[in-house]
Design an enzyme around this catalytic site. Structure first.
Site, PDB file in Angstrom:
ATOM      1  N   GLU A  91       0.826  -1.207   0.000  1.00  0.00           N
ATOM      2  CA  GLU A  91       0.000   0.000   0.000  1.00  0.00           C
ATOM      3  C   GLU A  91       0.858   1.253   0.000  1.00  0.00           C
ATOM      4  OE1 GLU A  91      -3.240  -1.966   3.071  1.00  0.00           O
ATOM      5  OE2 GLU A  91      -2.106  -0.198   3.629  1.00  0.00           O
ATOM      6  N   CYS A 104       2.986   8.253   2.112  1.00  0.00           N
ATOM      7  CA  CYS A 104       3.331   7.198   3.070  1.00  0.00           C
ATOM      8  C   CYS A 104       3.688   5.947   2.263  1.00  0.00           C
ATOM      9  CB  CYS A 104       2.128   6.947   3.987  1.00  0.00           C
ATOM     10  SG  CYS A 104       2.445   5.661   5.200  1.00  0.00           S
ATOM     11  N   CYS A 111       4.996  -7.748   7.410  1.00  0.00           N
ATOM     12  CA  CYS A 111       5.953  -7.289   8.424  1.00  0.00           C
ATOM     13  C   CYS A 111       6.149  -8.398   9.446  1.00  0.00           C
ATOM     14  CB  CYS A 111       5.443  -6.025   9.111  1.00  0.00           C
ATOM     15  SG  CYS A 111       6.636  -5.366  10.303  1.00  0.00           S
ATOM     16  N   CYS A 115       3.172  -6.228  15.559  1.00  0.00           N
ATOM     17  CA  CYS A 115       2.533  -5.378  16.582  1.00  0.00           C
ATOM     18  C   CYS A 115       1.044  -5.734  16.667  1.00  0.00           C
ATOM     19  CB  CYS A 115       2.691  -3.905  16.226  1.00  0.00           C
ATOM     20  SG  CYS A 115       4.417  -3.403  16.125  1.00  0.00           S
ATOM     21  N   CYS A 118      -1.683  -3.642  14.744  1.00  0.00           N
ATOM     22  CA  CYS A 118      -1.390  -3.321  13.340  1.00  0.00           C
ATOM     23  C   CYS A 118      -1.883  -4.422  12.414  1.00  0.00           C
ATOM     24  CB  CYS A 118       0.115  -3.129  13.180  1.00  0.00           C
ATOM     25  SG  CYS A 118       0.616  -2.962  11.465  1.00  0.00           S
ATOM     26  N   CYS A 344      -2.469   1.836   7.913  1.00  0.00           N
ATOM     27  CA  CYS A 344      -1.492   0.858   7.442  1.00  0.00           C
ATOM     28  C   CYS A 344      -2.019  -0.571   7.439  1.00  0.00           C
ATOM     29  CB  CYS A 344      -0.275   0.953   8.346  1.00  0.00           C
ATOM     30  SG  CYS A 344       0.863  -0.403   8.201  1.00  0.00           S
TER      31      CYS A 344
END
Ligand code: SF4
Length: 382
Positions: A91, A104, A111, A115, A118, A344
């Protein structure tokens, strides 16, 4: 296989030109054509000798990412999904404001940090993006927006590495990409206007200070280790005290006189007055060691798998007041692009859950998303 010139910073492009038997200064002309004019066809580059254009045609190409879809929010935010192969999408989000245009950018497909709050973290890690894939997001967005908005001058004034991925876990590909953004022959962005956001990869914060000191943002999200271990698992490796000491060291090289700390406000988890008081005490301790900070309180964008809720505004305001009363500069981030899941990882997470299920993308292709303007590109490249 020919070289994709988006993979090179100016130094790398000069070395490539030398390998072709060309003078290094030709790289500057080529770099400007690609990044300042958005050119991808060597035949367009009319001030390059025909012999060089022929050599480039045989040995190189300029290939951006394939656009899967574009989503335009009512507030002007634009989000693109790009196909990076093997079923992965990333994205990129453009956020226009009165005095700036911020892009961004993603640094990884997925990832590994995981987290809790997220959406990208919940999708798992697929792979690092190449320098060219990182740069392509800016290259595409800048030239698309200029055309779309009918502007001759630069549209994107700021870049934040806050999209999908932990940029400092993709360091070798990140640094050349940052250099392209900063280069006067590329995008000419000032170091103050390019921000790397990290969850706290301490050794790489020190390396970034030496190699390419841009503005730094740190995803803190908790004032003490027990809570941060739970929210940002990387904290178990690099606990808060180590992280803040690295931030204080970074500050001696940083282009801004403060480090930004991001704090996602999670209802009943990290948003209580005692958490704010602990943050104040933490920052006072580290101020003595040279750390100056600014806090950015972020409204959480809920997604079902998180089991977390957004703090309500009175709670956020009360939290901000405690920090501000202690002299800490604090802002509450406005939510942007809520109608297009601009936070995100949210949209990519909906598109692809890493089991290959792709129902929502199919719905987008059919233009079926209620209330959201979705523009699906058909294999578009710039
Ligand atoms: S917040 Fe950043 S570091 Fe954490 S999982 Fe999401 S993308 Fe990764």
């Amino acid at each position: 296989m020919t070289a994709n010139l988006l993979d090179f910073d100016l130094e790398g492009l000069a070395a490539f030109c030398e390998r072709l038997g060309e003078k290094r200064f030709r790289a500057t002309q080529l770099f400007r054509w690609i990044h300042q004019k958005g050119a991808s066809d060597f035949e367009q580059m009319t001030d390059l000798a025909k012999s060089l254009r022929e050599k480039l045609g045989a040995s190189a190409h300029v290939q951006g990412l394939k656009v899967v879809s574009r989503h335009d929010s009512a507030d002007g935010t634009v989000k693109w999904l790009f196909d990076v192969g093997a079923g992965d999408v990333i994205e990129t989000v453009f956020i226009p404001e009165a005095d700036r245009g911020t892009l961004c950018i993603s640094s990884q497909a997925g990832c590994a940090v995981g987290c809790r709050f997220c959406s990208t973290g919940h999708q798992g890690f697929s792979r690092n993006l190449t320098t060219g894939e990182i740069v392509s997001q800016l290259w595409f967005a800048e030239h698309f927006l200029r055309q779309h908005l009918g502007r001759q001058e630069r549209v994107i004034s700021n870049v934040v590495m806050m999209g999908m991925g932990e940029p400092l876990q993709n360091y070798s590909q990140l640094v050349p990409a940052l250099k392209v953004m900063l280069d006067d022959h590329g995008y000419g962005l000032s170091r103050r206007r390019v921000t790397v956001s990290t969850s706290g990869v301490v050794p790489m914060i020190d390396r970034l200070a030496k190699d390419c000191p841009v503005a730094l943002a740190v995803s803190l999200h908790a004032p003490q280790d027990a809570l941060r271990d739970n929210l940002v698992p990387l904290n178990k490796k690099y606990p808060i005290a180590e992280l803040l000491e690295a931030c204080a060291r970074y500050q001696t090289a940083a282009p801004r006189d403060f480090i930004t700390f991001e704090y996602c406000m999670l209802d009943g988890v990290n948003d209580q007055p005692e958490h704010a008081a602990q943050l104040v005490s933490l920052m006072k301790t580290h101020a003595i060691k040279g750390l100056s900070c600014k806090f950015n309180l972020i409204p959480f964008n809920p997604f079902p798998a998180s089991g977390l809720k957004r703090s309500d505004m009175p709670q956020v305001s009360a939290f901000a007041k405690i920090l501000m009363d202690a002299g800490i500069v604090t802002t509450v981030r406005k939510t942007r692009g809520d109608d297009i899941d601009a936070a995100c990882g949210q949209l990519a997470g909906d598109v692809q859950d890493r089991t290959g299920v792709d129902q929502r993308m199919a719905a987008q292709r059919q233009g079926m998303l209620g209330g959201i303007k979705v523009v699906v590109a058909k294999g578009t490249n710039v």
